[in-house]
Design a protein around this motif. Structure first.
Motif, PDB file in Angstrom:
ATOM      1  N   GLU A   1       6.970  -0.305  -5.217  1.00 33.70           N
ATOM      2  CA  GLU A   1       7.917   0.789  -5.003  1.00 33.70           C
ATOM      3  C   GLU A   1       7.419   1.789  -3.966  1.00 33.70           C
ATOM      4  OE1 GLU A   1       7.842   4.070  -7.950  1.00 33.70           O
ATOM      5  OE2 GLU A   1       6.725   2.655  -9.198  1.00 33.70           O
TER       6      GLU A   1
ATOM      7  N   HIS B   1       7.052   5.816  -3.616  1.00 31.71           N
ATOM      8  CA  HIS B   1       6.882   6.839  -4.653  1.00 31.71           C
ATOM      9  C   HIS B   1       7.821   8.033  -4.491  1.00 31.71           C
ATOM     10  CE1 HIS B   1       3.650   4.867  -6.655  1.00 31.71           C
ATOM     11  NE2 HIS B   1       2.784   5.005  -5.684  1.00 31.71           N
TER      12      HIS B   1
ATOM     13  N   VAL C   1      14.706   5.000  -5.745  1.00 31.21           N
ATOM     14  CA  VAL C   1      13.756   4.108  -6.406  1.00 31.21           C
ATOM     15  C   VAL C   1      13.889   4.155  -7.926  1.00 31.21           C
ATOM     16  CG1 VAL C   1      11.298   3.759  -6.887  1.00 31.21           C
ATOM     17  CG2 VAL C   1      12.085   4.018  -4.528  1.00 31.21           C
ATOM     18  N   SER C   2      14.049   5.362  -8.465  1.00 29.91           N
ATOM     19  CA  SER C   2      14.102   5.501  -9.927  1.00 29.91           C
ATOM     20  C   SER C   2      15.280   4.745 -10.524  1.00 29.91           C
ATOM     21  CB  SER C   2      14.174   6.982 -10.319  1.00 29.91           C
ATOM     22  OG  SER C   2      12.969   7.645  -9.992  1.00 29.91           O
TER      23      SER C   2
ATOM     24  N   LYS D   1      14.560   0.993 -10.513  1.00 30.13           N
ATOM     25  CA  LYS D   1      13.628   0.647 -11.585  1.00 30.13           C
ATOM     26  C   LYS D   1      14.343   0.569 -12.930  1.00 30.13           C
ATOM     27  CE  LYS D   1       9.803   3.136 -11.393  1.00 30.13           C
ATOM     28  NZ  LYS D   1       8.920   4.299 -11.070  1.00 30.13           N
TER      29      LYS D   1
ATOM     30  N   MET E   1      10.100  -3.492  -2.030  1.00 26.17           N
ATOM     31  CA  MET E   1      11.195  -2.645  -1.558  1.00 26.17           C
ATOM     32  C   MET E   1      11.147  -2.482  -0.042  1.00 26.17           C
ATOM     33  SD  MET E   1      11.518   0.439  -4.318  1.00 26.17           S
ATOM     34  CE  MET E   1      12.360   0.163  -5.880  1.00 26.17           C
TER      35      MET E   1
ATOM     36  N   CYS F   1      13.575  -0.119   3.060  1.00 22.84           N
ATOM     37  CA  CYS F   1      14.627   0.892   3.166  1.00 22.84           C
ATOM     38  C   CYS F   1      14.881   1.256   4.624  1.00 22.84           C
ATOM     39  CB  CYS F   1      14.231   2.144   2.383  1.00 22.84           C
ATOM     40  SG  CYS F   1      15.604   3.311   2.175  1.00 22.84           S
TER      41      CYS F   1
ATOM     42  N   CYS G   1      15.431   6.324   5.602  1.00 22.26           N
ATOM     43  CA  CYS G   1      14.875   6.715   4.321  1.00 22.26           C
ATOM     44  C   CYS G   1      14.075   8.002   4.418  1.00 22.26           C
ATOM     45  CB  CYS G   1      13.934   5.619   3.844  1.00 22.26           C
ATOM     46  SG  CYS G   1      14.420   4.906   2.306  1.00 22.26           S
TER      47      CYS G   1
ATOM     48  N   ASP H   1      11.230  10.233   2.319  1.00 17.25           N
ATOM     49  CA  ASP H   1      10.222  10.110   1.264  1.00 17.25           C
ATOM     50  C   ASP H   1       9.450  11.421   1.193  1.00 17.25           C
ATOM     51  OD1 ASP H   1       7.898   9.549  -0.268  1.00 17.25           O
ATOM     52  OD2 ASP H   1       8.070   7.425   0.186  1.00 17.25           O
TER      53      ASP H   1
ATOM     54  N   GLN I   1      18.763   6.847   2.266  1.00 19.46           N
ATOM     55  CA  GLN I   1      18.229   7.678   1.201  1.00 19.46           C
ATOM     56  C   GLN I   1      17.965   9.081   1.722  1.00 19.46           C
ATOM     57  OE1 GLN I   1      17.827   6.529  -2.218  1.00 19.46           O
ATOM     58  NE2 GLN I   1      19.314   5.307  -1.130  1.00 19.46           N
TER      59      GLN I   1
END
Length: 366
Positions: A52, A54, A59-60, A63, A291, A293, A296, A298, A363
């Motif tokens: 993943e 973080h 992501v959550s 999961k 994963m 993306c 994205c 982060d 994202q």
């Protein structure tokens, strides 16, 4: 007629190709659901690994959707995460009580942002419906929350033995404001404190046993974790040791590991995924999902790197056009995210890194 036959052949081929995909879609309750075609045979696997990001928004929910899919279809209940045993203790207690202060005071790893907290709240609601409950298992080193758990495990209104009075009083009164994430002065200080308390347990074993009583077993689980911050460079090895020890101790038959993408290169024998893949007990029954993306954000990266047009396993960057080609050919626009078998991609680095890829897009910052 010939044109019609040709059209049908092309249509059938496209349907067959599409059947190789899994699809993450938003359900009526606004959570994410995973559906996969029968050509993706997850039923033959017992050990699952999801590499993943973080700090990426979606992501959550990926999961949670994957965990619910594996639980509903194959009875999987054991989840290893990149946390220590004390954090796992608090998260499991939350899943049984619904008390959010267990992960917000102080804020634990994997509870820093709203999407992280939504994961736990949705898992709590789902877990209440299950006869066989989800169990969170810590495989990483202990962070500052170990002090909170030691305080919770301490008996109420019991006199503190004189030999360990100073340490117990510190545990009873210390305030934890910040949980360190990986490197940094905060984590180093708590890492040193953790090892100091462990050394005192070694020197005053009988006093600690007398004081904690039946809870001493849980204290030992936390304070004698194989993985410590001082052995940071050996995290893959020590996390693997912790996973194997819990599998053997509790006779775990099926499990999933959620860990950072850098731990997920199954072609490298020293990564966590590579070690689990080669474990005799799961040979041929291990599946690895990575994963990627596009566009994205982060939040855990340094500011200049937080937004990236492409995020993927580091091995992908040897081919600059690889991500663009994958998304152009395989991303299913009818899904929020796409689950793609790596075998579909004509690139050896993709096939070697993982068995499947989750294709994510767009994202935002949060």
């Amino acid at each position: 007629m010939k044109c019609y036959i040709l059209f049908m052949l092309l249509f059938t081929a496209s349907i067959s190709h599409a059947q190789q995909f899994g699809c993450f879609k938003t359900a009526t309750d606004n959570t994410l659901e995973l559906s996969i075609d029968s050509n993706i045979r997850f039923d033959k696997y017992d050990a699952f690994f999801l590499g993943e990001f973080h700090g990426v928004y979606g992501v959550s929910e990926v999961k949670l959707a994957l965990l619910k899919y594996l639980n509903k279809n194959f009875g999987l209940t054991d989840v290893f995460m990149e946390i220590g045993r004390s954090a796992a203790y608090l998260y499991n207690l939350y899943l049984s009580t619904g008390d959010t202060t267990l992960f917000t005071s102080p804020v634990l790893i994997y509870a820093q942002k709203k999407p992280n907290r939504d994961f736990w709240k949705n898992l709590y609601r789902y877990n209440k419906t299950l006869e066989h409950k989800i169990t969170i298992r810590g495989m990483d080193f202990e962070r500052a929350e170990f002090l909170k758990v030691l305080k919770m495990l301490a008996p109420k209104d019991k006199e503190k033995p004189l030999d360990i009075y100073t340490t117990l009083s510190f545990i009873d009164t210390v305030t934890i404001d910040t949980i360190g994430w990986l490197h940094g002065d905060i984590q180093r200080s708590y890492g040193s404190l953790y090892e100091d308390i462990r050394a005192e347990i070694d020197d005053n074993r009988s006093a600690f046993e007398q004081y904690f009583g039946d809870n001493m077993k849980q204290v030992d689980e936390i304070m004698y974790n194989e993985d410590t911050y001082s052995r940071f460079g050996k995290r893959n090895k020590t996390m693997y040791t912790n996973v194997v020890n819990e599998i053997e101790r509790d006779s775990i038959k099926k499990f999933i590991v959620f860990a950072g993408l850098n731990h997920g290169n199954m072609a490298h024998k020293k990564t966590l995924a590579g070690s689990i893949k080669k474990k005799t007990g799961f040979k041929g029954r291990f599946v690895n999902i990575a994963m990627t993306c596009k566009n994205c954000y982060d939040w855990q990266l340094k500011p200049q790197y937080r937004f990236a047009p492409n995020r993927a396993p580091y091995t992908y960057y040897l081919n600059r056009s690889l991500m663009d080609d994958i998304y152009k050919e395989y991303f299913n626009s009818s899904c929020k995210y796409t689950l793609l078998p790596s075998a579909e991609v004509d690139d050896p680095t993709v096939k070697r890194f993982s068995n499947y890829i989750v294709l994510m897009k767009d994202q935002p910052e949060f």
